[in-house]
Design an enzyme around this catalytic site. Structure first.
Site, mmCIF file in Angstrom:
data_model
loop_
_atom_site.group_PDB
_atom_site.id
_atom_site.type_symbol
_atom_site.label_atom_id
_atom_site.label_comp_id
_atom_site.label_asym_id
_atom_site.label_seq_id
_atom_site.Cartn_x
_atom_site.Cartn_y
_atom_site.Cartn_z
ATOM 1 N N GLY A 9 10.078 -3.263 -9.421
ATOM 2 C CA GLY A 9 8.695 -3.512 -9.841
ATOM 3 C C GLY A 9 8.325 -2.728 -11.089
ATOM 4 N N GLN A 10 7.051 -2.804 -11.456
ATOM 5 C CA GLN A 10 6.598 -2.161 -12.698
ATOM 6 C C GLN A 10 6.880 -0.657 -12.682
ATOM 7 O OE1 GLN A 10 2.377 -1.823 -13.407
ATOM 8 N NE2 GLN A 10 2.618 -1.644 -15.612
ATOM 9 N N ILE A 33 13.745 -6.864 -3.022
ATOM 10 C CA ILE A 33 14.122 -8.204 -2.558
ATOM 11 C C ILE A 33 14.726 -9.007 -3.716
ATOM 12 C CG2 ILE A 33 12.606 -8.504 -0.551
ATOM 13 C CD1 ILE A 33 10.605 -9.878 -2.516
ATOM 14 N N TYR A 137 -6.151 -5.555 -0.904
ATOM 15 C CA TYR A 137 -5.261 -4.514 -1.443
ATOM 16 C C TYR A 137 -5.921 -3.134 -1.289
ATOM 17 C CZ TYR A 137 -2.911 -1.911 -5.262
ATOM 18 O OH TYR A 137 -2.241 -0.985 -6.025
ATOM 19 N N LYS A 141 -4.722 0.094 0.871
ATOM 20 C CA LYS A 141 -4.429 1.407 0.279
ATOM 21 C C LYS A 141 -5.275 2.512 0.922
ATOM 22 C CE LYS A 141 -1.129 0.530 -2.672
ATOM 23 N NZ LYS A 141 0.231 1.061 -2.431
HETATM 24 C C1 AKB Z 1 -3.997 -3.621 -9.634
HETATM 25 O O1 AKB Z 1 -4.645 -3.989 -10.616
HETATM 26 O O2 AKB Z 1 -3.994 -4.228 -8.559
HETATM 27 C C2 AKB Z 1 -3.189 -2.347 -9.738
HETATM 28 C C3 AKB Z 1 -3.962 -1.156 -9.292
HETATM 29 C C4 AKB Z 1 -5.108 -0.675 -10.069
HETATM 30 O O3 AKB Z 1 -3.624 -0.576 -8.302
HETATM 31 N N1 AKB Z 1 -2.735 -2.166 -11.073
#
Ligand code: AKB
Length: 320
Positions: A9-10, A33, A137, A141
């Site tokens: 990934g990045q 993966i 997301y 987190k």
């Molecule tokens: C996103 O934009 O989802 C990520 C982050 C800020 O965690 N780069």
């Protein structure tokens, strides 16, 4: 042996290289993966949801530390909420349980500015603040932060974390994030193409350049245990800018570059995040100091992407 999940990934691709530079190729196992484009060191296919395979790889390679980067980002998360929850939560649990059962001593598990929400103070956001994230997301987190603290305290595993701002990089591309525009914009500018931004011109967000993000990770991971007072995740600050500001910075170097704005569903995600971050705890606990500002980063991005594009053209001409 150090195991990196999401190594393609990045962050993963750059961090894996850095870790290999520090500990040696033989000491860092990349997993993902997808196969990396250039296979330089040890690599194993690993779906983070496959707990059995994770345990096998840990035992086979005698893994003692994990950098757990495999995750779904904010924009993809809104399009595929259940999938994002599964990867981000079940993946984390597999890593945490493996740490508990297979004696992993140290873990890095990044969080994000996505943990903040509409009720969070927008300027100079404090370390300890209201966390009511609005994106899947962000929710995952915020949960990660609490689970990391729980496993650290309950099972005595040394887990460390950073709330990453949007990361800008030339070595690797992000995928599925809300801050991705700040990387895409450079690719368009360097190729001489106009860019249509999916956020409003005045959307200010915290950002960091990849070399600073990697250095922050290594400084945090190498800090003495007794200095680590935050076991959820550290606020981390570097720069904050709007699409219009990054456009102006690029335009100073590429005068013909043009931008237009067409905000989409990602605008609501960005609007729920904060604008600037107070990272006093990172500064005091392990001496954090960011190096790149928007101008340095812009110059470095343009220079590196130009080199990369030239190399690509040279290879195409040579037919390699
Ligand atoms: C996103 O934009 O989802 C990520 C982050 C800020 O965690 N780069």
């Amino acid at each position: 042996m150090i195991l990196v999940t999401g190594a393609n990934g990045q962050i993963g691709s750059v961090l894996t290289k850095t870790l290999r530079g520090i500990y040696g190729d033989a000491q860092v196992l990349a997993t993902d993966i997808r196969k990396p484009e250039t296979l330089e060191g040890s690599f194993e296919f690993l779906d983070i949801l496959d707990k059995k395979r994770l345990y096998e790889v840990i035992s086979q390679y005698k893994v003692t530390q994990i950098y757990h980067l495999a995750a779904i980002l904010s924009a993809t998360g809104e399009l595929r909420p259940k999938f994002a929850w599964q990867i981000n939560m079940d993946g984390l649990f597999n890593v945490l349980e493996a740490a508990k059962e297979l004696n992993i001593s140290k873990i890095f598990a990044p969080s994000s500015i996505a943990v903040f929400g509409n009720e969070t103070p927008r300027q100079n956001t404090p370390q300890h603040t209201i966390l009511h994230p609005t994106s899947v997301y962000g929710i995952s987190k915020a949960a990660l932060e609490n689970w990391c603290q729980y496993y650290t305290k309950k099972y005595n595993i040394d887990i460390r974390s950073l709330r990453f701002p949007g990361i800008i990089s030339h070595q690797s591309d992000p995928g599925g994030g809300t801050t991705d525009y700040a990387v895409d914009i450079f690719h368009y500018a360097v190729k001489g193409q106009d860019y249509e931004c999916f956020l409003r011109a005045d959307t200010r967000l915290p950002m960091i350049y990849m070399p600073d993000a990697i250095r922050a990770t290594m400084e945090l991971m190498h800090a003495p245990q007794e200095n680590i007072s935050i076991r959820t995740s550290y606020n981390l600050a570097s720069m904050s800018f709007t699409p219009e500001e990054i456009y102006s910075a690029i335009q100073k170097n590429i005068p013909d570059f043009k931008i237009s704005y067409k905000p989409d569903f990602r605008q609501a995600i960005a609007d729920s995040w904060t604008e600037s971050i107070d990272d006093t705890f990172a500064k005091n606990d392990w001496g954090w100091k960011s190096e790149f500002n928007i101008e340095d980063m812009t110059l470095d991005m343009i220079e590196n992407l130009k080199k990369k594009n030239k190399l690509k053209v040279d290879h195409e001409e040579l037919g390699v």
